[in-house]
Write an enzyme that holds these catalytic residues in place. Structure first.
Site, PDB file in Angstrom:
ATOM      1  N   LYS A   1       0.878  -1.186   0.000  1.00  0.00           N
ATOM      2  CA  LYS A   1       0.000   0.000   0.000  1.00  0.00           C
ATOM      3  C   LYS A   1       0.905   1.222   0.000  1.00  0.00           C
ATOM      4  O   LYS A   1       1.456   1.606   1.024  1.00  0.00           O
ATOM      5  CB  LYS A   1      -0.899  -0.021   1.239  1.00  0.00           C
TER       6      LYS A   1
ATOM      7  N   GLU B   1       9.350   1.734  11.364  1.00  0.00           N
ATOM      8  CA  GLU B   1      10.444   2.700  11.407  1.00  0.00           C
ATOM      9  C   GLU B   1       9.808   4.072  11.253  1.00  0.00           C
ATOM     10  O   GLU B   1       9.130   4.336  10.265  1.00  0.00           O
ATOM     11  CB  GLU B   1      11.458   2.377  10.297  1.00  0.00           C
TER      12      GLU B   1
ATOM     13  N   CYS C   1      13.189  11.240   7.377  1.00  0.00           N
ATOM     14  CA  CYS C   1      13.037  10.901   8.802  1.00  0.00           C
ATOM     15  C   CYS C   1      14.380  11.068   9.514  1.00  0.00           C
ATOM     16  O   CYS C   1      14.416  11.221  10.724  1.00  0.00           O
ATOM     17  CB  CYS C   1      12.482   9.506   8.974  1.00  0.00           C
TER      18      CYS C   1
ATOM     19  N   GLU D   1       9.190  16.656  16.106  1.00  0.00           N
ATOM     20  CA  GLU D   1       9.618  16.632  14.709  1.00  0.00           C
ATOM     21  C   GLU D   1       8.740  17.547  13.847  1.00  0.00           C
ATOM     22  O   GLU D   1       7.512  17.493  13.926  1.00  0.00           O
ATOM     23  CB  GLU D   1       9.504  15.193  14.181  1.00  0.00           C
TER      24      GLU D   1
HETATM   25  C1  UN1 Z   1      13.758   8.279   5.335  1.00  0.00           C
HETATM   26  O1  UN1 Z   1      13.969   9.470   5.407  1.00  0.00           O
HETATM   27  O2  UN1 Z   1      12.627   7.817   5.638  1.00  0.00           O
HETATM   28  O3  UN1 Z   1      19.542   7.575   5.096  1.00  0.00           O
HETATM   29  C2  UN1 Z   1      14.729   7.305   4.820  1.00  0.00           C
HETATM   30  C3  UN1 Z   1      18.922   8.188   4.212  1.00  0.00           C
HETATM   31  C4  UN1 Z   1      18.166   7.405   3.163  1.00  0.00           C
HETATM   32  C5  UN1 Z   1      16.871   6.900   3.683  1.00  0.00           C
HETATM   33  C6  UN1 Z   1      16.031   7.880   4.423  1.00  0.00           C
HETATM   34  N1  UN1 Z   1      18.983   6.299   2.742  1.00  0.00           N
HETATM   35  O4  UN1 Z   1      18.902   9.390   4.164  1.00  0.00           O
END
Ligand code: UN1
Length: 520
Positions: A189, A264, A298, A404
């Site tokens: 999804k 995550e 993230c 955040e």
């Molecule tokens: C994300 O922001 O959800 O380490 C993942 C990084 C990428 C992945 C980010 N390889 O910035």
């Protein structure tokens, strides 16, 4: 169809005449729902395409197909399963430029990032497919010479993959490549903001000829994602996205026997810049970590924790870049930052910038609203925002330095003690995803490595840009799973400790008597 240009040779497929649809049990299907939704280019506001909105009934149908396909799929060797992934890998490599452009158009990341997203996907598929020929499991010693003991792994069944918009090609493959090689079937999804990328992913599995039902995709919103979580026949849910949704999934599945959720989530990631830092590396790392992807990773950094000995110089240099860093058309390779993803998120970032002011911070750079001349022609409807940089008390309990934002919103936080103090400041958030230390002193670096409460830690580097062969995930509020590389195998398989007796006698370990004693 609107706005598809000349890209898709399958535009002629009759069922796609008015909207793109779901891929279930080896077929493109309209699904139960009558509603559609549009994909929008966040840099222009242009509609890129129209997609069918999946319903819980569509998800249930996809899960039933995946469940049905599981028995045959698991019977193939890992190597045979990986052959399908190699086809996907070659397609990702051959179409990197074209797909990178689709990523950029659909999620607004500047073009090198759009392509890097596809390259990261190819790396993940390569890792998973290559791993199929590597030894798996362990041979374990037994006390009894006639016993062979092994650790083996079995696929768990149907894996539900719920993915975010910010890595619309890479993250789906993080979730799916290993799950498939290990013998699971998949219901995918995608994020509702990036259905075009998901459409291409489904086409790649179709092109690879993956058996019906092994890979399924249902486009849609949160109700479709929720239907994956609620379906009894989904054994594992892998989720990457907001902490809010991830915790709901964890709460829902945590206590349910036989279910597993690997989540995550976000971060409030810090970079510690010590009195021993090389300031060129410090400024470069901070700019990359805070402004790349317009702060929408993230792993992006919203907290720069800087020692007072170097604070003024760092501040001056960082502010100079924040004031001048180029924000604009993400397809232009001179752009550093593209737009935010959508109107709702633009409102959130704007509101969070205002709230930081209300909390009394000292604002150094405020490009929340760009000047009209900064916005390229034809891009007036994009969701533009530039850097917002401020000074905040490192020890104060402020919302802006703890929650955040997911945008180019950055606090400079000064400390004047030792590395212990800096790490204490960094650890003072509920999150624990990523972080970095900039220092030339290996003792400080080692202390940070051992004591920073994060899943991804960097020395003298930005805290973005993880490679797929490293586990990726966080601690604390940032997650309970590592949905990439080696560690993802933990999420999608169950272990069996297997012992085989090669003797005609039964002999037990630990000196346990195997004699059957009777009264006769
Ligand atoms: C994300 O922001 O959800 O380490 C993942 C990084 C990428 C992945 C980010 N390889 O910035």
């Amino acid at each position: 169809m609107v706005g598809w240009g000349t890209w898709d040779p399958r535009i002629e497929r009759p069922s796609m005449a008015d909207a793109y649809n779901h891929y279930i049990d080896g077929e493109w299907v309209d699904g139960e729902g009558t509603e559609t939704f549009e994909s929008e280019n966040p840099a222009t506001g242009e509609t890129l395409g129209e997609f069918r909105k999946g319903t819980p009934a569509d998800v249930d149908r996809a899960v039933a197909a995946a469940d049905e396909a599981f028995e045959e799929w698991r019977e193939l060797s890992r190597i045979d399963r990986a052959e399908y992934l190699w086809d996907v890998y070659h397609e990702l490599r051959e179409r990197t430029d074209e797909l990178g452009e689709i990523v950029t158009k659909e999620c607004g990341k500047e073009i090198s990032e759009g392509k890097a997203d596809v390259v990261e996907a190819a790396h993940m598929v390569e890792w998973a497919a290559g791993d199929a020929r590597h030894p798996k499991g362990d041979i374990v010693p037994s006390e009894i010479p006639a016993k062979d003991a092994y650790m083996r792994r079995k696929p768990r069944g149907v894996t539900g993959c719920i993915t975010p918009w910010n890595f619309p090609v890479a993250i789906p493959y993080w979730h799916m490549a290993i799950a498939l090689v290990e013998g699971n079937t998949v219901v995918f999804k995608p994020a509702e903001q990036t259905p075009w990328c998901a459409q291409v992913i489904a086409e790649m599995f179709e092109d690879a000829g993956i058996p019906d039902g092994v890979f399924n995709m249902v486009q849609g919103y949160g109700d479709a994602g929720n239907a994956i979580v609620e379906n009894d026949d989904v054994d594992t849910v892998i989720f990457t996205g907001s902490a809010e949704v991830g915790h709901l999934i964890q709460d829902k599945l945590g206590g349910v026997a036989g279910k597993r959720a690997a989540c995550e989530m976000g971060g409030k990631n810090g970079i510690v810049i010590t009195e021993e830092a090389d300031l060129d590396i410090a400024v470069h790392s901070a700019v990359m970590s805070s402004f790349k992807t317009t702060g929408q990773r993230c792993v992006s950094s919203e907290r720069l924790i800087v020692h007072s000995d170097v604070y003024d110089e760092f501040k001056e240099r960082f502010v100079e870049v924040a004031e001048s860093v180029s924000v604009g058309d993400p397809l232009d390779e001179n752009t550093f930052m593209g737009p935010l993803i959508e109107e709702e998120h633009h409102e959130k970032v704007t509101r969070n910038n205002e709230q930081a002011r209300e909390e009394g911070v000292n604002v150094l750079v405020d490009r929340t609203e760009l000047d009209a001349e900064e916005i390229p022609d034809g891009h007036e409807d994009g969701y533009w925002v530039g850097p917002f940089v401020y000074e905040a008390d490192a020890h104060a309990d402020l919302t802006c330095t703890h929650e955040e934002v997911f945008g180019p919103h950055v606090a400079l936080m000064e400390y004047d003690g030792d590395i212990e103090e800096a790490v204490e400041i960094q650890n003072d958030t509920e999150y624990g995803l990523a972080g970095a230390i900039i220092s030339e002193d290996y003792r400080q670096i080692n202390y940070y490595r051992d004591r920073a409460e994060i899943g991804l830690a960097y020395g003298n580097l930005p805290c973005i840009g993880a490679e797929v062969q490293l586990p990726f995930g966080g601690v604390k509020k940032s997650g309970n799973g590592y949905p990439s590389a080696r560690e993802a195998i933990e999420a999608v398989t169950d272990r069996t400790a297997w012992t085989l007796n090669n003797s005609k006698e039964i002999e037990m370990a630990q000196g346990l008597s195997a004699d059957i004693k009777t009264d006769d």
